[in-house]
Enzyme design. Structure first.
Site, PDB file in Angstrom:
ATOM      1  N   LYS A  81      37.602  22.015  39.047  1.00 47.19           N
ATOM      2  CA  LYS A  81      36.315  22.179  38.359  1.00 47.19           C
ATOM      3  C   LYS A  81      35.225  21.649  39.289  1.00 47.19           C
ATOM      4  O   LYS A  81      35.441  20.665  40.012  1.00 47.19           O
ATOM      5  CB  LYS A  81      36.360  21.364  37.065  1.00 47.19           C
ATOM      6  CG  LYS A  81      35.171  21.513  36.127  1.00 47.19           C
ATOM      7  CD  LYS A  81      35.375  20.653  34.875  1.00 47.19           C
ATOM      8  CE  LYS A  81      34.286  20.852  33.837  1.00 47.19           C
ATOM      9  NZ  LYS A  81      34.532  20.061  32.607  1.00 47.19           N
ATOM     10  N   SER A 156      33.964  22.997  28.440  1.00 49.36           N
ATOM     11  CA  SER A 156      33.196  23.286  29.635  1.00 49.36           C
ATOM     12  C   SER A 156      34.054  23.658  30.851  1.00 49.36           C
ATOM     13  O   SER A 156      33.554  24.244  31.794  1.00 49.36           O
ATOM     14  CB  SER A 156      32.352  22.067  30.014  1.00 49.36           C
ATOM     15  OG  SER A 156      33.170  20.970  30.371  1.00 49.36           O
ATOM     16  N   SER A 180      36.764  19.628  26.422  1.00 49.08           N
ATOM     17  CA  SER A 180      36.482  20.546  27.525  1.00 49.08           C
ATOM     18  C   SER A 180      37.695  20.978  28.333  1.00 49.08           C
ATOM     19  O   SER A 180      37.588  21.876  29.162  1.00 49.08           O
ATOM     20  CB  SER A 180      35.440  19.941  28.465  1.00 49.08           C
ATOM     21  OG  SER A 180      34.155  20.075  27.906  1.00 49.08           O
TER      22      SER A 180
END
Lengths: 489, 482
Positions: A81, A156, A180
């Site tokens: 990420k 996310s 997330s």
């Protein structure tokens, strides 16, 4: 050997690499080919570090040839990420304010993956500063769900989930502040784990809400997640909230089974708003575990309904402070033409932050303001303590708790963009876990009639990830959900 | 109503940089005067993703200060974030302590000129990080973050000071204690010891405190008096003319000797303090607190001990203002007492405030790296006590010893400083003098007793100043029939 080694789940790939049935270079090239073919449609990656990755893969193969593999992950392609600092690689948090920012240091988890011999192939899309549940809040544009490109992968860590779901990489790291990791894992049919708060170092992970953020793995299979967690967990002197508890070899817990395991089912997580199809799949999962000898026990988490409100005070308060450093002075975007210091701050932040980030900074600033602190921040901390107490009481009766991960399957891009509250409610089952600091995993438990993945959430006692791995693996072995892949082009 | 009808109320907030090798939340060096932005890392630059790790020595120093000032050391304290935007504050917040500081209570004790002491209560001491520095130049403003993350303790005093002089004495006493403890270098000019003053005035006898003004930018003991006196006069004048004091922060302009408004209460930041989630609460065990040791002497205990050993109060205070002198004084005294257990500290104090102070003044010696030992100083005292050398000669020996570290006996021999105490040798000289001065003997016997000094002087001249004066006196008196 299978024709396309990129399709192997991480847990099996480690064995194929160990027996040298495939080489790291072959796996990497297969992944890159897949990424080139399909990522233009999915948009999981923000950038690839192909050359670095090739070099690392070659080094890994050389080690394997010498019988000097560093870990089961040696040679495994992984992606991060875009919230993890990687030395020399742009790290933007999918925000305009950090575009072009190249950190001079590696996050601790990046160091640990290097030490394990993993091959890092690139940085993955996310909601800006991890604020969102759909990856639509990315300054680089949204990521699409590989199962249905008109839908979001969740967020996310949507890029991480989509990349693993689309078989671009066998494993990825994300962060989970209110769901997330688990929510996108559920919406894309991956296994995603949020470890206990303090289990994995946060050093070098751009902070959203420091008391809630935790790093965790994505993989297609439970074993893959176990390998990843074993590699990244453990005390880090640079993160004083990290735990000094010894890190077990999580893969060893996989075969324990669920016989006699007491699994708690809280009715608060099966009420209004839960889609019937999701509930049916989750109930089927419960039945399977029961069949294998688990004992199903009703438990109550009465304060869980207050979790979303509590979370949006605590998380935004911390975020308002964590994001103060993005001021245009030392790094990232600096607005031009400012006539004063105040203007420099105001314009840089106005131009650099997206709407959701600004909304949360304002919410958090308000919650901490003189005269409102007691009513919001302090009150939220009290409720947080009650939620923690609920879990502690429940865990006196059971070994883990099982709930749906999300109330619905993946929603359409744009469907909730104009309604932040509806978006927030997608995390209703995941947020209480972060407030309590507990470990929790989402794993695939079926597909809807529309062919969309459904996830089930297992919540564990503090630092008892092993029970989660054992229960998840027992379920996974008895089912085929994790073998279903989205059809891409 | 004259100024005397108003009572000033003053409380000081002192920021003292701790003398740790490294910063409070990272491993960067704290050394002063380096090239800008060379003592920095991701943590003190506030780079995204970096996290603070607390420096154990900084905690130890804060505890040491707390113990020396009589504070209650807290077994649990909590770091908080103080949020505000400024270019020298890289994270946009300062890590400080707010609701639960590491030390509560305590006091600063000040010696009084007329003897005795007076104590002023402290509210608290807390740990925090320093900010960097904005450097304003022609091409614009630049930021140097070398100082960012230097550990500080903030020592917050209760509003119990009643004059600029008291404030100045309080500050001096506090500074001296911190320097003794080795936790701070006491340098006001370089800003490693900084003071803000909260000043208000009220009519004498009034219970309620007046509106307070915070004074900043005070970097010398002279300026603290000037700033406070100016501010008291300003506030009294304002009240006298029917005005009101406005709560605000004012900067002291040390060139003009005035304070001027910096920001009003309305413009003040809302710091939005909340507990720092990146640092667990600071829990101190009893073992740790007990393991933090204080030096053998603090300024007041040292001065009291010297006084008890016969040193005049003013001299004792002078010595106690310098930790190196105190250490030396007690070392020398201990050496002297090996030979003479009943010796007092007067000779030692005189040696230190006389020849040693002179040598220090001349910058002829460095007390941090002395060439002499306490035992050698004690040897000079012994030579004088035995009568081998006179007090005048002792001063000469000390001066030489401090500068060179040569053995006192050798100095005496080399410079020919030994006294003649041998009765036979002295008697011969005395007899010769008396034989040469019959008329003076007449006068003496007729009652001009002060002529004894004349005879001693003559004999001393003959002996080139090395005669033992006591012996000479005794001999002369005997010969002159007393």
């Amino acid at each position: 050997m299978t024709a396309d080694p990129s399709l192997l789940p991480l847990g099996e790939l480690t064995e194929a690499l160990a027996t040298r049935a495939v080489s790291a270079v072959e796996v990497l090239e297969a992944c890159l080919t897949r990424i080139r073919a399909h990522d233009p449609a999915v948009h999981a990656f923000l950038r690839l570090t192909e050359e670095r990755a090739r070099k690392t893969a070659q080094e890994s193969d050389a080690r394997r040839a010498q019988g000097q593999a560093r870990s089961p992950l040696d040679g495994v392609p992984l992606a991060l990420k875009d919230i993890f600092c990687e030395r020399g690689v742009e790290t933007s948090c999918a925000s305009k304010i950090l575009m072009g920012y190249v950190p001079p240091y590696d996050a601790t988890v990046v160091e640990r993956l290097h030490a394990a011999g993993a091959v890092l192939v690139g940085k993955l899309n996310m909601d800006e500063f991890a604020m969102g549940s759909s990856t639509e809040n990315s300054a680089f544009g949204p990521t699409r769900n590989p199962w249905d490109l008109s839908r979001t992968p969740g967020g996310s860590s949507g890029g991480s989930a989509a990349a693993v779901s689309a078989r671009f990489v066998p494993g990825a790291l994300g962060t989970d502040t209110g769901g997330s990791i688990r929510q996108p894992a559920a919406l894309t049919g991956c296994v995603g784990l949020k470890p206990t708060y303090g289990r994995v170092s946060r050093y070098g992970v751009v902070a959203f809400a420091s008391s809630l953020d935790q790093v965790g793995p994505f993989a297609q299979d439970v074993k893959g997640c176990a390998h990843l967690l074993s590699a990244i967990a453990g005390r880090d002197e640079r993160d004083q909230t990290s735990s000094a508890r010894a890190v077990p070899d999580y893969a060893k817990a996989l075969g324990r089974g669920v016989s006699g395991l007491r699994i708690g089912i809280p009715p608060e997580f099966f009420g209004e708003g839960l889609e019937a199809e999701v509930e049916a799949s989750v109930r089927a999962c419960i039945a399977e575990l029961q069949k294998q000898g688990a004992q199903i026990v009703p438990v109550s988490l009465p304060h869980a309904p207050f979790a979303i409100a509590t979370y949006y005070v605590v998380a935004t308060a911390e975020a308002s402070s964590n994001l103060a450093r993005f001021d245009g002075v030392r790094f990232g975007l600096r607005a031009q033409g400012a006539g004063s210091l105040g203007e420099l701050y105001g314009r840089s932040r106005d131009q650099g932050f997206g709407a959701e980030v600004k909304r949360r900074i304002m919410l958090g600033t308000y919650a901490l303001s003189s005269g409102y602190y007691d009513a919001y921040y302090l009150r939220a901390q009290k409720v947080r303590a009650l939620i923690q107490r609920d879990f502690a009481r429940a865990f006196a009766e059971v070994d883990c708790i099982l709930t749906p991960t999300t109330p619905t399957t993946a929603f359409k891009l744009g469907e909730k963009s104009d309604n932040p509250l509806a978006m927030y409610l997608d995390d209703v089952y995941t947020v209480p876990v972060n407030l309590a600091g507990l470990p929790a995993m989402s794993l695939p438990c079926g597909l809807s009639k529309e062919g969309l993945p459904i996830g089930v959430q297992l919540i564990g006692k503090s630092f008892d990830e092993e029970t989660l791995f054992a229960a998840a693996f027992a379920y996974e072995r008895a089912t085929t959900h994790h073998t279903r892949a989205p059809a891409l082009g | 109503m004259p100024i005397a009808d108003f009572e000033p109320v003053i409380g000081l907030e002192v920021h003292a940089q701790l003398l740790t090798q490294t910063k409070i939340f990272c491993g960067c060096s704290t050394s002063f005067g380096q090239e800008p932005n060379t003592q920095v890392c991701p943590v003190c630059l506030g780079l995204p993703g970096s996290l603070p790790s607390l420096n154990r020595t900084a905690v130890e120093f804060a505890v040491r200060a707390g113990k020396a000032l009589g504070c209650r050391i807290q077994d649990r304290s909590v770091f908080s974030r103080k949020n505000y935007f400024y270019p020298d504050l890289p994270k946009g917040y300062q890590i400080s302590q707010f609701e639960l500081p590491i030390c509560l209570g305590g006091e600063v004790t000040v010696p009084l000129d007329g003897g005795g002491t007076k104590s002023f209560a402290l509210t608290r001491i807390h740990l925090e990080e320093d900010a960097g520095k904005n450097v304003h130049g022609e091409g614009g403003s630049e930021v140097d973050l070398n100082r960012a993350g230097t550990p500080l303790i903030e020592i917050v005093g209760e509003p119990v000071l009643r004059s600029a002089d008291e404030a100045s004495e309080y500050l001096k006493a506090l500074r001296l204690v911190l320097v003794y403890l080795g936790v701070n270098d006491g340098n006001l000019e370089e800003g490693s010891f900084r003071c803000d003053a909260n000043v208000s005035v009220r009519k004498r006898g009034a219970d309620k405190l007046g509106t307070r003004v915070e004074l900043k930018n005070i970097n010398s003991f002279r300026f603290i008096r000037q700033a406070i006196d100016f501010e008291i006069a300003r506030q009294v004048e304002l009240l006298e003319s029917g005005g009101r004091v406005v709560q605000e922060t004012r900067l002291f302009d040390n060139e003009k000797g005035v304070t001027r408004s910096m920001r009003s209460k309305e413009e003040a930041n809302d710091y939005r303090y909340f507990p720092e989630p990146d640092l667990p609460p600071l829990v101190l065990t009893r073992e740790f607190i007990d393991s933090v040791k204080l030096p053998a002497w603090l300024p007041l205990t040292a001065a009291a001990e010297l006084e008890k050993n016969g040193v005049p109060a003013a001299d004792a205070r002078t010595i106690s203002a310098d930790q190196a002198l105190v250490t030396l004084a007690f070392d020398v005294l201990a050496e002297i007492r090996k030979a003479d257990p009943a010796a007092d500290a007067k000779w030692t104090a005189n040696a230190l405030l006389g020849e040693l102070a002179r040598a220090l003044n001349d910058k002829a010696i460095d007390l941090a790296h002395p060439k002499f030992t306490a035992a050698q100083v004690a040897e000079v005292s012994a030579l004088q006590a035995k009568g081998t050398i006179s007090s005048t000669a002792a001063r000469t020996v000390l001066a030489e010893l401090f500068r060179t570290g040569a053995s006192p006996a050798q100095i005496v021999a080399d410079k020919g400083l030994a006294q003649v105490s041998d009765t036979g040798a002295l008697e011969a000289v005395v007899d010769a003098i008396l034989a040469k001065n019959p008329s003076q003997i007449e006068s003496y016997k007729a009652g001009k007793k002060n002529l004894l000094a004349f005879f001693v002087g003559q004999a001393m001249k003959e002996l080139k100043g090395k005669g033992n004066p006591a012996e000479l006196n005794k001999l002369l008196k005997a010969k002159l029939g007393e």
